[in-house]
Design a protein around this motif. Structure first.
Motif, PDB file in Angstrom:
ATOM      1  N   ASP A  65       2.272   1.756  -3.446  1.00  0.00           N
ATOM      2  CA  ASP A  65       1.254   2.292  -4.349  1.00  0.00           C
ATOM      3  C   ASP A  65       1.069   3.797  -4.139  1.00  0.00           C
ATOM      4  O   ASP A  65       0.921   4.555  -5.103  1.00  0.00           O
ATOM      5  N   ALA A  66       1.079   4.217  -2.866  1.00  0.00           N
ATOM      6  CA  ALA A  66       0.922   5.644  -2.574  1.00  0.00           C
ATOM      7  C   ALA A  66       2.094   6.444  -3.130  1.00  0.00           C
ATOM      8  O   ALA A  66       1.920   7.549  -3.658  1.00  0.00           O
TER       9      ALA A  66
ATOM     10  N   ARG B 169      -5.308   3.874   1.871  1.00  0.00           N
ATOM     11  CA  ARG B 169      -4.503   4.405   0.762  1.00  0.00           C
ATOM     12  C   ARG B 169      -4.697   5.924   0.653  1.00  0.00           C
ATOM     13  O   ARG B 169      -3.750   6.651   0.389  1.00  0.00           O
TER      14      ARG B 169
ATOM     15  N   ASP C  92      -8.967   1.229   0.404  1.00  0.00           N
ATOM     16  CA  ASP C  92      -9.159   2.536  -0.223  1.00  0.00           C
ATOM     17  C   ASP C  92      -8.995   3.669   0.779  1.00  0.00           C
ATOM     18  O   ASP C  92      -8.344   4.680   0.493  1.00  0.00           O
TER      19      ASP C  92
ATOM     20  N   LEU D 204       0.834  -1.198   0.000  1.00  0.00           N
ATOM     21  CA  LEU D 204       0.000   0.000   0.000  1.00  0.00           C
ATOM     22  C   LEU D 204       0.872   1.252   0.000  1.00  0.00           C
ATOM     23  O   LEU D 204       0.584   2.231  -0.703  1.00  0.00           O
TER      24      LEU D 204
END
Length: 371
Positions: free
Chosen positions: A224-225, A257, A254, A221
């Motif tokens: 991804d950020a 994130r 979600d 996560l």
């Protein structure tokens, strides 16, 4: 010896009878007033003694005259006790009435003045009420600041969008492509503000424990950020990287994130060009940690306790295009909804925001790393 035991048994029977009646009556009177309940409690204990003495005398004395003397003495003692009990009950209930009067003044005039020299219990209640009012005032101030900040931050891009749209309609825009790009950027800013407001409203309303959490790799996560923020960081001339072992948490992917993205956007915004923003994943016992360290130069100590307040910003000049001060409030709301916490502290050259969340049950904490 037998007479003593019989007398004790008679006295106990009468006392339990009166005490049982009082035990049933006091809860009913307590719904009416403290004074009446207190009076009944004292009267019950007094009547228990009087009735026990009178009943024992009637059962054990042979001479009727002696029984009459005891009955008269008990009756006089009961009357005097009733008078004293009523007076004391009014004095005790008077403190409650003073507190009730202070609450009525609060409802009518908006100000609360604690009663002078109240009983310890009422003093504690007054202190709790005053503390709750202070917190309510703080919430009201924060709401006013939020409304004022939103009004400014919404009005500025809306006015720009309207002016540029009119210029495009009239065909007088010197650079239509740039106008379109600016309109889109301002629309994205407005959308982000609305999304933050919706996120805050959802988490404020969701008071029950969440049951829709799923195991997610916090390391993935975070990566991804970072990937999502690379374009913004490159435009600002800031380097962003993530590192840390594989750690798993139970979360709404979600929402978490978005919280991590808000921390990254905040860090990039306040880090000067050429600086670095570091995202680190780790663990501390049963907790998983996600920290974001920036190069902002640090936050003044007096502001550290307010950075997560809804709508708060150290200064408008510090964040000229940074939204309405909702991003960090969203981070706090999300972490609290997940049973975690978020904090900030100054470090050399900047500050470090740290999200702390419970690790997923059964998570082994392998040493695979992301960078």
């Amino acid at each position: 010896m037998r007479d003593v035991l019989v007398s004790a048994a008679i006295a106990a029977g009468y006392s339990l009878l009166v005490g049982g009646i009082g035990a049933l009556t006091v809860p009913l009177l307590r719904r009416r007033s403290i004074g009446s309940a207190l009076a009944m409690a004292v009267l019950t204990s007094q009547l228990a003694v009087v009735v026990a003495v009178a009943g024992t005398a009637a059962g054990m004395f042979v001479v009727g005259y002696d029984v009459a003397v005891v009955a008269v003495a008990c009756a006089v003692a009961t009357l005097i006790g009733l008078a004293v009990t009523g007076m004391l009950a009014r004095q005790v209930a008077g403190g409650a009435e003073e507190l009730r009067s202070a609450v009525r003044d609060l409802a009518r005039h908006g100000s609360f003045t604690a009663p002078p020299d109240p009983a310890p219990e009422l003093a504690a209640l007054s202190a709790e009420l005053a503390h709750a009012l202070d917190e309510l005032d703080a919430v009201r101030r924060a709401r006013r600041e939020l409304v004022a900040g939103l009004s400014h931050d919404l009005r500025s891009p809306l006015a720009g969008i309207r002016a540029m749209a009119e210029a495009l309609e009239d065909g007088v825009a010197p650079d239509p492509a740039r106008y379109h790009e600016t309109i889109r950027r301002d629309a994205d800013r407005l959308t982000a503000m609305v999304d933050d407001l919706v996120e805050l409203a959802l988490h404020d309303r969701a008071l029950a424990p969440r049951t829709d959490l799923v195991p997610v790799s916090l390391t993935t996560l975070a990566a991804d950020a970072v990937s999502a923020a690379e374009a913004v960081a490159a435009e600002a001339g800031v380097r962003v990287h993530a590192s840390g072992p594989a750690v798993t948490v139970a979360c709404d992917p979600d929402a978490l994130r978005r919280a991590a993205g808000n921390l990254l956007q905040n860090a990039i915004r306040h880090t000067p060009g050429g600086g670095t923003v570091a995202v680190t994943v780790g663990s501390d016992g049963p907790d998983a940690l996600l920290s974001v360290t920036d190069g902002c130069g640090g936050i003044p100590a007096e502001h550290l306790s307010r950075v997560f307040d809804t709508g708060w910003r150290a200064s408008r000049a510090r964040t000229p295009d940074g939204g309405a001060g909702l991003g960090l409030a969203v981070v706090r709301a999300v972490t609290r909804a997940h049973g975690g916490s978020v904090g900030v502290r100054n470090v050399p050259g900047g500050c470090r925001f740290e999200i702390r969340l419970p690790r997923a049950q059964g998570e082994t904490g392998s040493e695979a790393r992301v960078s």
